[in-house]
Scaffold this motif. Structure first.
Motif, PDB file in Angstrom:
ATOM      1  N   PHE A 169      28.470  38.040  36.284  1.00  0.00           N
ATOM      2  CA  PHE A 169      28.774  36.902  37.149  1.00  0.00           C
ATOM      3  C   PHE A 169      29.886  37.233  38.141  1.00  0.00           C
ATOM      4  O   PHE A 169      29.796  36.901  39.326  1.00  0.00           O
ATOM      5  N   TYR A 170      30.949  37.875  37.651  1.00  0.00           N
ATOM      6  CA  TYR A 170      32.124  38.097  38.499  1.00  0.00           C
ATOM      7  C   TYR A 170      32.072  39.392  39.308  1.00  0.00           C
ATOM      8  O   TYR A 170      32.979  39.674  40.082  1.00  0.00           O
ATOM      9  N   LYS A 171      31.008  40.140  39.136  1.00  0.00           N
ATOM     10  CA  LYS A 171      30.886  41.418  39.832  1.00  0.00           C
ATOM     11  C   LYS A 171      31.026  41.265  41.344  1.00  0.00           C
ATOM     12  O   LYS A 171      31.673  42.076  42.011  1.00  0.00           O
ATOM     13  N   ASN A 172      30.427  40.236  41.891  1.00  0.00           N
ATOM     14  CA  ASN A 172      30.475  40.011  43.345  1.00  0.00           C
ATOM     15  C   ASN A 172      31.142  38.676  43.694  1.00  0.00           C
ATOM     16  O   ASN A 172      30.912  38.113  44.759  1.00  0.00           O
ATOM     17  N   TYR A 173      31.980  38.190  42.789  1.00  0.00           N
ATOM     18  CA  TYR A 173      32.645  36.908  42.991  1.00  0.00           C
ATOM     19  C   TYR A 173      33.828  37.100  43.942  1.00  0.00           C
ATOM     20  O   TYR A 173      34.736  37.868  43.680  1.00  0.00           O
ATOM     21  N   SER A 174      33.829  36.378  45.049  1.00  0.00           N
ATOM     22  CA  SER A 174      34.828  36.582  46.092  1.00  0.00           C
ATOM     23  C   SER A 174      35.965  35.579  45.993  1.00  0.00           C
ATOM     24  O   SER A 174      35.844  34.526  45.357  1.00  0.00           O
ATOM     25  N   LYS A 175      37.060  35.885  46.667  1.00  0.00           N
ATOM     26  CA  LYS A 175      38.181  34.955  46.721  1.00  0.00           C
ATOM     27  C   LYS A 175      37.768  33.680  47.473  1.00  0.00           C
ATOM     28  O   LYS A 175      38.230  32.577  47.148  1.00  0.00           O
ATOM     29  N   LYS A 176      36.911  33.824  48.461  1.00  0.00           N
ATOM     30  CA  LYS A 176      36.397  32.660  49.196  1.00  0.00           C
ATOM     31  C   LYS A 176      35.679  31.706  48.242  1.00  0.00           C
ATOM     32  O   LYS A 176      35.892  30.492  48.270  1.00  0.00           O
ATOM     33  N   LYS A 177      34.846  32.274  47.376  1.00  0.00           N
ATOM     34  CA  LYS A 177      34.108  31.451  46.405  1.00  0.00           C
ATOM     35  C   LYS A 177      35.070  30.839  45.386  1.00  0.00           C
ATOM     36  O   LYS A 177      34.883  29.687  44.949  1.00  0.00           O
ATOM     37  N   ASN A 257      36.708  45.562  32.645  1.00  0.00           N
ATOM     38  CA  ASN A 257      37.242  44.271  33.046  1.00  0.00           C
ATOM     39  C   ASN A 257      36.635  43.798  34.369  1.00  0.00           C
ATOM     40  O   ASN A 257      36.477  44.580  35.302  1.00  0.00           O
ATOM     41  N   PHE A 258      36.322  42.504  34.445  1.00  0.00           N
ATOM     42  CA  PHE A 258      35.691  41.941  35.642  1.00  0.00           C
ATOM     43  C   PHE A 258      36.695  41.263  36.549  1.00  0.00           C
ATOM     44  O   PHE A 258      36.324  40.506  37.437  1.00  0.00           O
ATOM     45  N   THR A 259      38.005  41.519  36.352  1.00  0.00           N
ATOM     46  CA  THR A 259      39.024  40.705  37.020  1.00  0.00           C
ATOM     47  C   THR A 259      39.390  41.190  38.419  1.00  0.00           C
ATOM     48  O   THR A 259      40.563  41.260  38.771  1.00  0.00           O
ATOM     49  N   THR A 260      38.423  41.521  39.237  1.00  0.00           N
ATOM     50  CA  THR A 260      38.732  41.880  40.621  1.00  0.00           C
ATOM     51  C   THR A 260      39.391  40.706  41.335  1.00  0.00           C
ATOM     52  O   THR A 260      40.447  40.838  41.958  1.00  0.00           O
ATOM     53  N   VAL A 261      38.788  39.529  41.231  1.00  0.00           N
ATOM     54  CA  VAL A 261      39.354  38.337  41.846  1.00  0.00           C
ATOM     55  C   VAL A 261      40.572  37.845  41.070  1.00  0.00           C
ATOM     56  O   VAL A 261      41.523  37.342  41.646  1.00  0.00           O
ATOM     57  N   PHE A 262      40.557  38.046  39.746  1.00  0.00           N
ATOM     58  CA  PHE A 262      41.642  37.550  38.901  1.00  0.00           C
ATOM     59  C   PHE A 262      42.681  38.643  38.615  1.00  0.00           C
ATOM     60  O   PHE A 262      43.318  38.641  37.556  1.00  0.00           O
ATOM     61  N   ALA A 263      42.852  39.558  39.553  1.00  0.00           N
ATOM     62  CA  ALA A 263      43.735  40.703  39.326  1.00  0.00           C
ATOM     63  C   ALA A 263      45.141  40.330  38.858  1.00  0.00           C
ATOM     64  O   ALA A 263      45.658  40.934  37.917  1.00  0.00           O
ATOM     65  N   PRO A 264      45.823  39.340  39.453  1.00  0.00           N
ATOM     66  CA  PRO A 264      47.181  39.008  38.989  1.00  0.00           C
ATOM     67  C   PRO A 264      47.221  38.461  37.564  1.00  0.00           C
ATOM     68  O   PRO A 264      48.283  38.415  36.940  1.00  0.00           O
ATOM     69  N   ALA A 265      46.059  38.051  37.048  1.00  0.00           N
ATOM     70  CA  ALA A 265      45.990  37.503  35.694  1.00  0.00           C
ATOM     71  C   ALA A 265      45.654  38.557  34.656  1.00  0.00           C
ATOM     72  O   ALA A 265      45.935  38.373  33.470  1.00  0.00           O
TER      73      ALA A 265
END
Length: 373
Positions: A169-177, A257-265
């Motif tokens: 799910f988060y593989k292509n999840y963008s900050k915009k989304k 880890n899938f946390t590309t968008v959630f990097a600070p977390a």
């Protein structure tokens, strides 16, 4: 608010434990600390699900490193102090340290409504006219969900399928989304009055840091933490070829880890060599940034949360400042004891329902036994 805290290969002999499982280690069993680590590590490795662990200890300014098991099932390659692990939510303490810099630089205030830093209109980010503040983000009292979009239904599936589903799910999840989905987030209590763990809130904190400094989160990490501390192997992201293979309790290889968008977390990859340097920095509470990040905004019954750091106070007046981390294939704990001038970090490339708690027990036991010497 009452806070509830949830908690090259050189010398590699094989040691037999109670279950006759052979465990490789580079522990030379010379000092009392060596022997204490050996006892704790072998007890942990008795579980046949365990794969490998790396331990780093800083005590009175001296560093000690120990490694057990293997980097990959079916191989006899011992991990080292340079082996790279995902540290998951321990990343949040780095975000907290950066927030301490932003406070000192006058870039933010803990009482700021987070919407001050968000583009667009978010009337949903309040409850009964009480807005979410930056401080609420740091102690998980914002009311924001763990993930965006809400993944509570996904987590009801078998854990093997949860890991794969979230990774996909988060593989292509963008900050915009992410910010589109933030419009749908629902807050059901006054921020600051209840505890609700939130990766979403930590991501927003990271984005606020980027906005006030006009720099990327990665650049801020480098400028304020990794470069000054010579943590040259600490990176964001999971694309490093050197990252260890990771497993669940059945021995199944887990996705990274899938946390590309959630990097600070939860997006940092590092090793015990670098984290010992990080612990040494955080042992110095005369440092304004360190002291700020360790100071809880709200205290619970003996425990508290600073700028993401968890704080536990003991009966003798001493305390531990810590955080654990876990993905579907990595487990970790980092604990520092300022009054003992000691810190312990343990990284594992296997994750199960008990691993984080067991690693924390090891850290506590090492402190307790070291104090007796």
């Amino acid at each position: 608010m009452k806070i509830k805290i949830l908690l090259p290969i050189f010398f590699a002999p094989f040691v037999m434990n109670a279950q006759t499982k052979k465990t490789a280690t580079d522990n030379r069993l010379v000092t009392d600390l060596d022997k204490m680590v050996q006892k704790e590590a072998l007890a942990y490795m008795q579980n046949p699900a365990r794969v490998g662990i790396s331990i780093g200890v800083i005590k009175d300014g001296k560093s000690y490193f120990y490694n057990y098991g293997t980097t990959e099932l079916g191989k006899s390659e011992l991990p080292t102090s340079k082996s790279l692990y995902e540290i998951a939510s321990i990343t949040k303490t780095f975000t907290g340290t950066l927030l301490a810099h932003a406070l000192a630089d006058g870039k933010i205030k803990m009482s700021d409504d987070i919407r001050k830093y968000l583009d667009g209109n978010y009337p949903n980010l309040e409850f009964e006219k009480h807005p979410i503040t930056i401080g609420n983000l740091t102690n998980h009292s914002s009311g924001l969900p763990q993930f965006l979009p809400d993944q509570s239904e996904t987590f009801k599936k078998p854990m093997d399928s949860v890991a794969l589903a979230l990774s996909d799910f988060y593989k292509n999840y963008s900050k915009k989304k992410f910010y589109e989905d933030l419009h749908q987030a629902k807050i059901d209590f006054v921020p600051g009055t209840e505890y609700k763990y939130s990766n979403t809130g930590t991501q927003i904190a990271g984005d606020i840091l980027e906005k006030v400094y006009h720099k990327s989160y990665a650049d801020l990490l480098s400028e304020f933490i990794t470069k000054p501390l010579n943590m040259n192997q600490t990176i964001l992201g999971t694309n490093s070829a050197q990252l260890l293979t990771c497993y669940n309790e059945t021995g199944k290889v887990m996705p990274r880890n899938f946390t590309t968008v959630f990097a600070p977390a939860g997006g940092i990859v590092t090793n015990t060599e670098d984290l010992v340097k990080y612990m040494q920095y955080h042992l110095d509470e005369s440092n304004h940034y360190v002291k700020t990040s360790h100071t809880p905004l709200v205290k619970g019954e003996g425990d508290g949360i600073g700028l993401y750091w968890r704080i536990h106070n003991y009966e003798d007046g001493s305390k531990t400042v810590y955080h654990t981390g876990g993905t579907f294939g990595f487990s970790s704990v980092l604990q520092i004891y300022p009054s003992k001038n000691m810190g312990v970090v343990i990284l594992s490339n296997e994750s199960d329902g008990e691993s984080q708690g067991k690693l924390q027990d090891i850290a506590d036991n090492l402190l307790r036994n070291s104090s007796k010497k």
